[in-house]
Design a protein around this motif. Structure first.
Motif, PDB file in Angstrom:
ATOM      1  N   CYS A  45      45.123  28.170  47.450  1.00  0.00           N
ATOM      2  CA  CYS A  45      44.260  29.165  48.110  1.00  0.00           C
ATOM      3  C   CYS A  45      43.534  30.160  47.207  1.00  0.00           C
ATOM      4  N   GLY A  46      43.793  30.221  45.917  1.00  0.00           N
ATOM      5  CA  GLY A  46      43.016  31.084  45.040  1.00  0.00           C
ATOM      6  C   GLY A  46      43.425  32.546  45.097  1.00  0.00           C
ATOM      7  N   ASN A  47      42.614  33.410  44.444  1.00  0.00           N
ATOM      8  CA  ASN A  47      42.962  34.831  44.346  1.00  0.00           C
ATOM      9  C   ASN A  47      42.026  35.745  45.119  1.00  0.00           C
ATOM     10  N   ARG A  48      41.217  35.177  45.988  1.00  0.00           N
ATOM     11  CA  ARG A  48      40.312  35.988  46.798  1.00  0.00           C
ATOM     12  C   ARG A  48      40.807  35.997  48.236  1.00  0.00           C
ATOM     13  N   LEU A  49      40.934  37.201  48.819  1.00  0.00           N
ATOM     14  CA  LEU A  49      41.386  37.342  50.202  1.00  0.00           C
ATOM     15  C   LEU A  49      40.195  37.387  51.149  1.00  0.00           C
ATOM     16  N   PRO A  50      40.414  37.196  52.456  1.00  0.00           N
ATOM     17  CA  PRO A  50      39.299  37.133  53.408  1.00  0.00           C
ATOM     18  C   PRO A  50      38.429  38.389  53.404  1.00  0.00           C
ATOM     19  N   ASN A  51      37.184  38.221  53.832  1.00  0.00           N
ATOM     20  CA  ASN A  51      36.236  39.341  53.869  1.00  0.00           C
ATOM     21  C   ASN A  51      36.748  40.500  54.720  1.00  0.00           C
ATOM     22  N   THR A  52      37.474  40.184  55.796  1.00  0.00           N
ATOM     23  CA  THR A  52      37.966  41.245  56.682  1.00  0.00           C
ATOM     24  C   THR A  52      38.962  42.149  55.960  1.00  0.00           C
ATOM     25  N   THR A  53      39.708  41.601  54.992  1.00  0.00           N
ATOM     26  CA  THR A  53      40.638  42.447  54.237  1.00  0.00           C
ATOM     27  C   THR A  53      39.869  43.428  53.368  1.00  0.00           C
ATOM     28  N   ASN A  54      38.738  43.009  52.858  1.00  0.00           N
ATOM     29  CA  ASN A  54      37.942  43.899  52.014  1.00  0.00           C
ATOM     30  C   ASN A  54      37.503  45.136  52.780  1.00  0.00           C
ATOM     31  N   ARG A  55      37.097  44.933  54.038  1.00  0.00           N
ATOM     32  CA  ARG A  55      36.694  46.079  54.865  1.00  0.00           C
ATOM     33  C   ARG A  55      37.891  46.997  55.108  1.00  0.00           C
ATOM     34  N   TYR A  56      39.047  46.381  55.380  1.00  0.00           N
ATOM     35  CA  TYR A  56      40.249  47.182  55.617  1.00  0.00           C
ATOM     36  C   TYR A  56      40.624  47.980  54.370  1.00  0.00           C
ATOM     37  N   PHE A  57      40.600  47.331  53.213  1.00  0.00           N
ATOM     38  CA  PHE A  57      40.955  48.019  51.973  1.00  0.00           C
ATOM     39  C   PHE A  57      39.983  49.160  51.686  1.00  0.00           C
ATOM     40  N   SER A  58      38.707  48.914  51.904  1.00  0.00           N
ATOM     41  CA  SER A  58      37.708  49.953  51.642  1.00  0.00           C
ATOM     42  C   SER A  58      37.918  51.155  52.549  1.00  0.00           C
ATOM     43  N   GLU A  59      38.223  50.904  53.815  1.00  0.00           N
ATOM     44  CA  GLU A  59      38.390  51.988  54.784  1.00  0.00           C
ATOM     45  C   GLU A  59      39.706  52.739  54.608  1.00  0.00           C
ATOM     46  N   ASN A  60      40.690  52.099  53.962  1.00  0.00           N
ATOM     47  CA  ASN A  60      42.017  52.708  53.830  1.00  0.00           C
ATOM     48  C   ASN A  60      42.378  53.097  52.394  1.00  0.00           C
TER      49      ASN A  60
END
Length: 545
Positions: free
Chosen positions: A294-309
């Motif tokens: 699966c690699g080292n990149r997480l789904p796009n939705t996690t990026n939004r969560y991380f940015s907001e939190n």
């Protein structure tokens, strides 16, 4: 060389190897071998038959490997001098460039060449494992007399074990390093000019001659720099300067998109580490150690969560994966990866992080944890690979995952063959065939692949693993099958396992038993499979501090 089946010329050496092996061992024979391997645990006659077949097949493989090793090496070996050394510093092999410009041939010892005695001493310490910082060696160009810089590294050879390499480099210093030393330690321009030559392996006398100064003047400048950098001597001064130089060589991000940035930097020993960054660049740092899938990149939705939190997710490519360089010593002592992590964190100015590890990444995290000391606040292991006790541990795993878990204990040449052939078939079938090939029979993971974004992440993850060949996958399989549990040491860092109830690759009861042995916490996620960190990411991010 033509492929006997379709007449096509292989475009890569890996494909050629796979084609040669495919002529020796077909899939039916391989399935028989795996059945024998499983039976050999309790059946003595099956064990004898397994050994007989294994010897027969490996004899064919050895012949094929010798044939392939005589073929032309990749062009990159001919761009710069490359010298392969034994532990006694005897030259095992020198490429055409090394022979031409350095007059070095197989069978000679480096001690016969015009190399500084201190440098030879440092080389001996490095190849014997007594030194962590590997030296840069200078050898005069046969035609011009100009010093050629060679950096030490190591690789694993299937026939000769560990092989040490001296590889030509253009330079180890640049203007960015001078500016950094001047800014950090108040060095003058003249001092950094001297330091650049010192780091490149020149002696004070050589520096004095090149700069038309007295040796005493140069020694005084070195003494001044030792004082300014609070070093304990010239050796420590050079080590500090080399670390700054490697940091200054850090490249700009290779790719930047709306949801991630990919970048790389140099470790102290010159090796490259490739990493991905997602979320809030000023937030709390979380390091994600990827797995074998699966690699080292997480789904796009996690990026939004991380940015907001306020979470900054950093995902390094482990050794041999992506564009990260490997290191032969890690095959025998994966705990040494802690040095890489600390060096990387230092260059990113991060004092403490939360560590999240998936699949094989959890092996590295667990064995490195005691050596990271106060750098890690907590460790979260998701779909972790527990120690392998027997072949039966993988009895319910998807066929391909089961196969690669068993291979290292059956035959490493077979593992190498199947890894190369498996990669070839995956690339032939593309994303459409990926889910069934990798997750066949694992319903929760197959359902996760129904999401086009996740399937693309998984597919791109496979390409990420094999960017530089199959060594990443082969070595991960060897780690899974090794006796790595003995490397775990007691630690005060909290450890939390998060595992899916529908994980076919690693049954939940294996994680529960392992967690009990090391006194770790466990949380089970209903209906999640092995791909939990991607498909059920909300069930683990909630445990981040």
């Amino acid at each position: 060389m033509k492929d006997n089946k379709n007449g096509e010329t292989p475009s890569r050496l890996d494909d050629m190897i796979a084609n040669v092996y495919e002529a020796v061992l077909d899939q039916d024979r391989f399935d028989e071998l795996i059945t024998l391997a499983e039976s050999s645990i309790t059946n003595r006659s099956a064990h004898r038959e397994l050994l007989r077949r294994k010897r027969d097949i490996e004899a064919h493989f050895e012949t094929a490997e010798k044939l392939l090793s005589s073929l032309q090496k990749p062009a990159e070996d001919y761009d710069r001098p490359v010298i392969r050394l034994g532990r006694d510093l005897t030259v095992l092999q020198a490429n055409e460039t090394a022979e031409r410009i350095l007059q070095i041939t197989a069978g000679r010892s480096l001690e016969e060449l015009d190399i500084d005695g201190d440098a030879l001493g440092h080389l001996n310490e490095a190849v014997s494992g007594r030194a962590e910082d590997w030296p840069i060696v200078r050898v005069p160009h046969a035609a011009t007399g100009k010093q050629v810089l060679l950096v030490l590294s190591a690789e694993e050879d299937p026939h000769n074990g560990k092989i040490w390499l001296l590889t030509g480099v253009e330079r180890v210093w640049q203007q960015g390093a001078s500016l950094a030393m001047q800014s950090l330690y108040g060095l003058t321009q003249s001092e950094t000019d001297v330091l650049s030559m010192l780091v490149s392996g020149h002696t004070p006398a050589e520096i004095a001659e090149a700069r038309d100064r007295s040796v005493e003047t140069v020694r005084q400048q070195i003494k001044s720099m030792i004082t300014k950098t609070r070093s304990r001597g010239s050796g420590e001064l050079v080590a500090v300067a080399r670390a700054i130089a490697n940091s200054a060589q850090r490249r700009k991000p290779q790719t930047t998109s709306a949801d991630h940035t990919r970048a790389e930097l140099r470790l102290r020993d010159g090796r490259k580490i490739d990493y991905l960054e997602q979320g809030d660049t000023t937030g709390k740092a979380v390091v994600f150690l990827h797995g074998c899938l699966c690699g080292n990149r997480l789904p796009n939705t996690t990026n939004r969560y991380f940015s907001e939190n306020g979470i900054r997710l950093l995902s390094p490519a482990r050794p041999w994966h992506g564009q990260s360089d490997g290191h032969g010593i890690l095959l025998h002592d994966p705990a040494r990866y802690a040095h890489d992590i600390c060096d990387w964190l230092d260059q990113l100015d991060l004092e403490q992080v939360q560590l999240v590890a998936f699949d094989v990444g959890a092996i590295f995290a667990l064995v490195c944890l005691p050596h990271l000391r106060d750098r890690v606040a907590q460790l979260i292991c998701i779909s972790a690979q527990p120690p392998m006790r027997s072949f039966q541990d993988f009895s319910g795993a998807p066929p391909q995952q089961k196969l690669f878990a068993l291979l290292p204990r059956v035959s490493v040449p077979l593992l190498s063959y199947m890894a190369k052939l498996g990669d070839k078939r995956l690339k032939r079938d593309g994303p459409g065939g990926f889910a069934q090939t990798v997750f066949g029979g694992a319903q929760a993971d197959l359902e996760a692949c129904n999401d086009p974004h996740l399937l693309d992440l998984f597919w791109q993850g496979h390409l990420f693993h094999v960017e530089r060949g199959s060594d990443s996958f082969i070595n991960d399989c060897r780690f899974v099958a090794s006796d790595w549990e003995k490397l775990i040491k007691p630690t005060d860092v909290p450890i939390h396992f998060i595992h899916g109830t529908q994980n076919r690759s690693i049954r939940p009861e294996r994680i529960l038993a392992f967690a009990e042995r090391i006194e770790a916490q466990v949380s089970l996620v209903e209906n999640a499979g092995h791909s939990l960190p991607f498909s059920h990411w909300r069930d683990w991010v909630r445990f981040l501090d």
